[in-house]
Design an enzyme around this catalytic site. Sequence first.
Site, PDB file in Angstrom:
ATOM      1  N   ARG A 107      52.699  28.803  39.598  1.00 33.62           N
ATOM      2  CA  ARG A 107      51.702  29.435  40.475  1.00 33.62           C
ATOM      3  C   ARG A 107      50.985  28.302  41.177  1.00 33.62           C
ATOM      4  NH1 ARG A 107      47.613  34.576  40.289  1.00 33.62           N
ATOM      5  NH2 ARG A 107      48.646  35.308  42.175  1.00 33.62           N
ATOM      6  N   TYR A 111      42.208  24.994  38.129  1.00 33.47           N
ATOM      7  CA  TYR A 111      42.476  24.457  36.796  1.00 33.47           C
ATOM      8  C   TYR A 111      43.177  23.085  36.902  1.00 33.47           C
ATOM      9  CZ  TYR A 111      40.896  29.040  35.324  1.00 33.47           C
ATOM     10  OH  TYR A 111      40.125  30.153  35.124  1.00 33.47           O
TER      11      TYR A 111
HETATM   12  C1  LIG Z   1      39.935  39.785  36.425  1.00 32.83           C
HETATM   13  C2  LIG Z   1      40.918  38.829  37.031  1.00 32.83           C
HETATM   14  C3  LIG Z   1      41.526  37.884  36.230  1.00 32.83           C
HETATM   15  C4  LIG Z   1      42.446  36.977  36.787  1.00 32.83           C
HETATM   16  N1  LIG Z   1      43.095  36.097  35.956  1.00 32.83           N
HETATM   17  C5  LIG Z   1      44.069  35.305  36.458  1.00 32.83           C
HETATM   18  C6  LIG Z   1      44.872  34.492  35.609  1.00 32.83           C
HETATM   19  O1  LIG Z   1      44.766  34.515  34.372  1.00 32.83           O
HETATM   20  N2  LIG Z   1      45.799  33.690  36.204  1.00 32.83           N
HETATM   21  C7  LIG Z   1      46.001  33.670  37.557  1.00 32.83           C
HETATM   22  O2  LIG Z   1      46.866  32.933  38.045  1.00 32.83           O
HETATM   23  N3  LIG Z   1      45.294  34.472  38.375  1.00 32.83           N
HETATM   24  C8  LIG Z   1      44.356  35.291  37.860  1.00 32.83           C
HETATM   25  N4  LIG Z   1      43.691  36.153  38.709  1.00 32.83           N
HETATM   26  C9  LIG Z   1      44.070  36.231  40.135  1.00 32.83           C
HETATM   27  C10 LIG Z   1      45.081  37.356  40.379  1.00 32.83           C
HETATM   28  O3  LIG Z   1      46.325  37.073  39.770  1.00 32.83           O
HETATM   29  C11 LIG Z   1      45.316  37.583  41.895  1.00 32.83           C
HETATM   30  O4  LIG Z   1      45.848  36.419  42.461  1.00 32.83           O
HETATM   31  C12 LIG Z   1      44.042  37.946  42.634  1.00 32.83           C
HETATM   32  O5  LIG Z   1      43.344  38.971  41.963  1.00 32.83           O
HETATM   33  C13 LIG Z   1      44.319  38.385  44.066  1.00 32.83           C
HETATM   34  O6  LIG Z   1      45.179  39.501  44.104  1.00 32.83           O
HETATM   35  P1  LIG Z   1      44.582  40.997  44.350  1.00 32.83           P
HETATM   36  O7  LIG Z   1      43.837  40.964  45.650  1.00 32.83           O
HETATM   37  O8  LIG Z   1      45.795  41.876  44.379  1.00 32.83           O
HETATM   38  O9  LIG Z   1      43.661  41.287  43.237  1.00 32.83           O
HETATM   39  C14 LIG Z   1      42.739  37.039  38.172  1.00 32.83           C
HETATM   40  C15 LIG Z   1      42.110  37.995  38.957  1.00 32.83           C
HETATM   41  C16 LIG Z   1      41.223  38.881  38.417  1.00 32.83           C
HETATM   42  C17 LIG Z   1      40.581  39.923  39.304  1.00 32.83           C
END
Ligand SMILES: Cc1cc2nc3c(=O)[nH]c(=O)nc-3n(C[C@H](O)[C@H](O)[C@H](O)COP(=O)(O)O)c2cc1C
Length: 326
Positions: free
Chosen positions: A218, A169
């Site tokens: 972040r 972004y």
């Molecule tokens: C459906 C979905 C939506 C996400 N939306 C955001 C978001 O709005 N902002 C953000 O910083 N990261 C977003 N992420 C990234 C997650 O915060 C996280 O960094 C990522 O899923 C990796 O962690 P995990 O392996 O525990 O899922 C999103 C991830 C997923 C799967």
Amino acid sequence: MTVLTDPFVSKKFSLKNRLVMPPMATGKSDDGKVSENLLAYYDEKTKGGKIGLVIVEHEYILAEGKASENQMSVSDDSDIEGLKKLADVIHANGSKAFLQINHAGGKAVIKEPKSAGAVEFARRNEPAVLAKMMTQDDIDHVIESFAKSASRCKAAGFDGVEIHAAHGYLLSQFYSPLYNPRTDAYNGTTIEGRTRLHCEVIKAVRRAVGEDYPVAIRFGAVEDLEGGAAAEEAPLAAKRFEEAGADLIDVSGGMSGYIRPLVKDAGYFRNETDAIRKAVNIPVITAGGIETREQADELLASYQIDLIGVARAILKDSAWAEKNMD
Ligand SMILES: Cc1cc2nc3c(=O)[nH]c(=O)nc-3n(C[C@H](O)[C@H](O)[C@H](O)COP(=O)(O)O)c2cc1C
């Protein structure tokens, strides 16, 4: 040895444990507002109160920075009322809540998006779009809008705000040497230029919310792209965020997103997070690929990491925290 259930205390905020539910866009908003559906979702995720900190999904700070349909808005004072209800649901269940604020830049879902430079952005199911380079007036407007949005988070009762500077972004675009062709003070060739907008946003947010209110960022610390942001640069950038007034750095990826094709072990960004933590005196979160309590405890024990983000595992199983936080 520190484990996931241990309380966490820092200068500006404290948490009952070290488990964070990272921001995850749900696409459940109606016209930018908090819907009943959204309240029910966050209620289900936080029931039982075992998550120390919930960072609520990204909200757009300006209509021209909207990342997707059905994204929540924090761009107008009329959003505060719904956001209050959201903060209340999470608090009633016993977790703390931050809200993530974002501008999608060249990835915004509008006809003529603006970014650090005139760079092409791929679109899903549509031809790529050429972004316009932001003028200084555009940049000033973005900074002011981040600050106003942060004030709305505070007014809605959130415990802190998180500035989104990851996952491709607007702030990621300024940080990436591949997406920032500028030659002015926001240039894409020096750390100072690449992080200038971040620092100006942090400072403006700080002025808006006051000294005591937690401000997180972040940070897309690394890009697995040739010529993209390099891991060695991340601690230098993080140090600048700390000096600008950030209280917490939430480490993830930049233009290449939150997944790393070449790193499959739990804590995809563990090395970058560790290097950042050694360079700053504020806490850090790491997220990416963490699915079990054992993995979380191992990361806390072996790396300089303060807080652990578990996203998709909680998305799949709302009882994850109940099952893993004894
Ligand atoms: C459906 C979905 C939506 C996400 N939306 C955001 C978001 O709005 N902002 C953000 O910083 N990261 C977003 N992420 C990234 C997650 O915060 C996280 O960094 C990522 O899923 C990796 O962690 P995990 O392996 O525990 O899922 C999103 C991830 C997923 C799967």
